[in-house]
Each structure stands twice: as structure tokens, then as C-alpha cells.
Motif scaffolding. Structure first.
Motif, mmCIF file in Angstrom:
data_model
loop_
_atom_site.group_PDB
_atom_site.id
_atom_site.type_symbol
_atom_site.label_atom_id
_atom_site.label_comp_id
_atom_site.label_asym_id
_atom_site.label_seq_id
_atom_site.Cartn_x
_atom_site.Cartn_y
_atom_site.Cartn_z
ATOM 1 N N SER A 17 0.818 -1.216 0.000
ATOM 2 C CA SER A 17 0.000 0.000 0.000
ATOM 3 C C SER A 17 0.855 1.270 0.000
ATOM 4 C CB SER A 17 -0.965 0.006 1.190
ATOM 5 O OG SER A 17 -0.252 0.001 2.409
ATOM 6 N N ARG A 18 2.003 1.247 0.653
ATOM 7 C CA ARG A 18 2.877 2.433 0.677
ATOM 8 C C ARG A 18 3.468 2.691 -0.701
ATOM 9 N NH1 ARG A 18 6.200 -0.369 5.296
ATOM 10 N NH2 ARG A 18 5.713 -1.958 3.747
ATOM 11 N N ILE A 19 3.891 1.625 -1.352
ATOM 12 C CA ILE A 19 4.486 1.757 -2.689
ATOM 13 C C ILE A 19 3.430 2.200 -3.695
ATOM 14 C CG2 ILE A 19 5.584 0.448 -4.556
ATOM 15 C CD1 ILE A 19 7.098 -1.095 -2.297
ATOM 16 N N LEU A 20 2.229 1.646 -3.589
ATOM 17 C CA LEU A 20 1.136 2.073 -4.466
ATOM 18 C C LEU A 20 0.784 3.541 -4.244
ATOM 19 C CD1 LEU A 20 -1.253 -1.012 -4.315
ATOM 20 C CD2 LEU A 20 -0.025 -0.160 -6.333
ATOM 21 N N LEU A 21 0.740 3.955 -2.979
ATOM 22 C CA LEU A 21 0.414 5.342 -2.655
ATOM 23 C C LEU A 21 1.418 6.298 -3.293
ATOM 24 C CD1 LEU A 21 -1.198 7.500 -1.078
ATOM 25 C CD2 LEU A 21 0.341 7.052 0.857
ATOM 26 N N PHE A 22 2.703 5.989 -3.133
ATOM 27 C CA PHE A 22 3.725 6.864 -3.700
ATOM 28 C C PHE A 22 3.662 6.849 -5.227
ATOM 29 C CE2 PHE A 22 8.010 7.987 -5.139
ATOM 30 C CZ PHE A 22 8.094 9.241 -4.576
ATOM 31 N N GLY A 23 3.442 5.687 -5.806
ATOM 32 C CA GLY A 23 3.326 5.595 -7.262
ATOM 33 C C GLY A 23 2.159 6.412 -7.792
ATOM 34 N N ARG A 24 1.046 6.352 -7.082
ATOM 35 C CA ARG A 24 -0.115 7.153 -7.500
ATOM 36 C C ARG A 24 0.155 8.642 -7.347
ATOM 37 N NH1 ARG A 24 -3.613 2.825 -4.570
ATOM 38 N NH2 ARG A 24 -4.074 1.459 -6.336
ATOM 39 N N LEU A 25 0.842 9.005 -6.269
ATOM 40 C CA LEU A 25 1.205 10.411 -6.065
ATOM 41 C C LEU A 25 2.090 10.900 -7.208
ATOM 42 C CD1 LEU A 25 1.308 12.963 -4.241
ATOM 43 C CD2 LEU A 25 3.292 11.921 -3.121
ATOM 44 N N MET A 26 3.106 10.125 -7.545
ATOM 45 C CA MET A 26 4.010 10.520 -8.629
ATOM 46 C C MET A 26 3.292 10.524 -9.979
ATOM 47 S SD MET A 26 6.723 11.388 -7.197
ATOM 48 C CE MET A 26 7.631 11.674 -8.695
ATOM 49 N N GLY A 27 2.440 9.536 -10.209
ATOM 50 C CA GLY A 27 1.685 9.498 -11.463
ATOM 51 C C GLY A 27 0.781 10.711 -11.603
ATOM 52 N N ALA A 28 0.097 11.057 -10.509
ATOM 53 C CA ALA A 28 -0.775 12.238 -10.530
ATOM 54 C C ALA A 28 0.052 13.494 -10.762
ATOM 55 C CB ALA A 28 -1.561 12.338 -9.232
ATOM 56 N N ALA A 29 1.159 13.636 -10.038
ATOM 57 C CA ALA A 29 2.000 14.832 -10.183
ATOM 58 C C ALA A 29 2.550 14.941 -11.602
ATOM 59 C CB ALA A 29 3.133 14.805 -9.164
ATOM 60 N N ASN A 30 3.042 13.839 -12.146
ATOM 61 C CA ASN A 30 3.593 13.866 -13.502
ATOM 62 C C ASN A 30 2.520 14.179 -14.542
ATOM 63 O OD1 ASN A 30 6.155 13.278 -12.547
ATOM 64 N ND2 ASN A 30 5.927 11.080 -12.858
ATOM 65 N N GLY A 31 1.349 13.571 -14.384
ATOM 66 C CA GLY A 31 0.260 13.833 -15.319
ATOM 67 C C GLY A 31 -0.209 15.275 -15.255
ATOM 68 N N LEU A 32 -0.381 15.778 -14.032
ATOM 69 C CA LEU A 32 -0.803 17.168 -13.875
ATOM 70 C C LEU A 32 0.240 18.134 -14.425
ATOM 71 C CD1 LEU A 32 -2.390 16.964 -10.326
ATOM 72 C CD2 LEU A 32 -3.598 17.467 -12.472
ATOM 73 N N GLU A 33 1.509 17.844 -14.137
ATOM 74 C CA GLU A 33 2.558 18.733 -14.652
ATOM 75 C C GLU A 33 2.538 18.763 -16.172
ATOM 76 O OE1 GLU A 33 7.220 19.926 -14.193
ATOM 77 O OE2 GLU A 33 6.604 17.976 -13.436
ATOM 78 N N TYR A 34 2.361 17.601 -16.797
ATOM 79 C CA TYR A 34 2.310 17.553 -18.260
ATOM 80 C C TYR A 34 1.142 18.395 -18.789
ATOM 81 C CZ TYR A 34 1.522 15.962 -22.988
ATOM 82 O OH TYR A 34 1.321 15.941 -24.336
#
Length: 164
Positions: A17-34
Motif C-alpha cells: 500500500s505504501r508503494i502504491l500510494l507513492f506511485g499514484r502520487l508521482m503518477g498524478a503529479a507527472n500527469g498534472l505537470e504535463y
């Protein structure tokens, strides 16, 4: 010798769950930044790094900000910050002035053109943040989300080394 892995299988690790949480955070941040950077550049001609530079400089007001402080704020080396500032100067968006306290230090300030461009870009950026981020949150969670992001930002900033 390294500590043994707490995971029995690669699948266990991938679904932690911790790894998934961080992955989702990074995915959201990268997508939003794009999404936000693409629209910002298409609408104003400003790249996201230059827009961030203008925001950092604006937060310091008329006093200006040193390249070293820009490097720390952007988590880049002083060389990276120097190149970014040079691009801003070349575009006429920022100016360099010697510090009154220490003439060896150059302070970065917004130019008139940089001020106008920042105001234009900020209006577009704020609308897009509303559209892609705020509107995606569950209704009523905006303040708690903002507080959580602020806490994450402070925690990460406190753990970062001083940028060279």
C-alpha cells in the motif's frame, strides 16, 4: 549484509500500500505537470520551468532573490539555476542586480515584461489547477488535501540537503 526483504514475492512488493500510494502520487503529479505545462506553453509561450522561476522571484517581491535561493527552491544545482535565470534574462522576463548587502551576490527581480507575463500565465494556470486538480477532489476535501500537501512539502524540504 542487507536486511531481508519484508516481502515474500515481487507481487507482494508491487502491491504494498505504501508503494502504491507513492506511485499514484508521482503518477498524478507527472500527469498534472504535463497537462498544466502543455497548456501554459501553448497559451503564453512560457515553459513550466520559466513560469516557476517567475513565481519564485515574485514571492520575494522587490527585494529580489539570489540564484542560490532559486536553486534551493527548485531543488537543482546552482549551475542549473544559473542557466534557468540566464534564459529568463534572455527572454526579458527577469533582471539581475547586485545585492545592497553583498555586491558579489546578484539578485533576480521581475522585469515589467516578466510581471505582465506572470499575471497572464497565473490566470491560465489557476483555471487549469481548478479544472484538473481541485474539481477532481471529493467535494469538501480541498482544505484537508492542501494541508496534507503542505505537510508533505515541509517534510521533504526539511530532509533535502543544501543544493550545491
Amino acid at each position: 549484509m542487507a536486511d531481508p526483504s519484508p516481502f515474500a514475492t515481487p507481487v507482494d512488493a508491487a502491491y504494498d500500500s505504501r508503494i502504491l500510494l507513492f506511485g499514484r502520487l508521482m503518477g498524478a503529479a507527472n500527469g498534472l505537470e504535463y497537462l498544466l505545462a502543455r497548456d501554459l506553453e501553448e497559451s503564453t509561450g512560457l515553459t513550466h520551468p520559466i513560469f516557476e522561476l517567475l513565481l519564485i522571484v515574485a514571492r520575494r517581491g522587490d527585494e529580489g532573490v539570489s540564484v542560490k535561493d532559486i536553486a534551493q527552491a527548485k531543488v537543482v544545482t546552482s549551475g542549473g539555476a544559473t542557466r534557468l535565470v540566464s534564459r529568463g534574462v534572455a527572454q526579458g522576463l527577469v533582471t539581475l542586480h547586485p545585492s545592497d548587502a553583498d555586491g558579489r551576490v546578484k539578485l533576480v527581480r521581475l522585469s515589467e515584461s516578466g510581471t505582465a507575463k506572470l499575471l497572464e500565465a497565473s490566470a491560465i494556470h489557476a483555471r487549469n489547477i481548478e479544472r484538473y486538480l481541485v474539481d477532481a477532489l471529493p467535494r469538501g476535501s480541498e482544505k484537508s488535501f492542501a494541508a496534507s500537501v503542505r505537510a508533505l512539502s515541509k517534510s521533504a524540504s526539511a530532509a533535502l540537503p543544501a543544493m550545491p
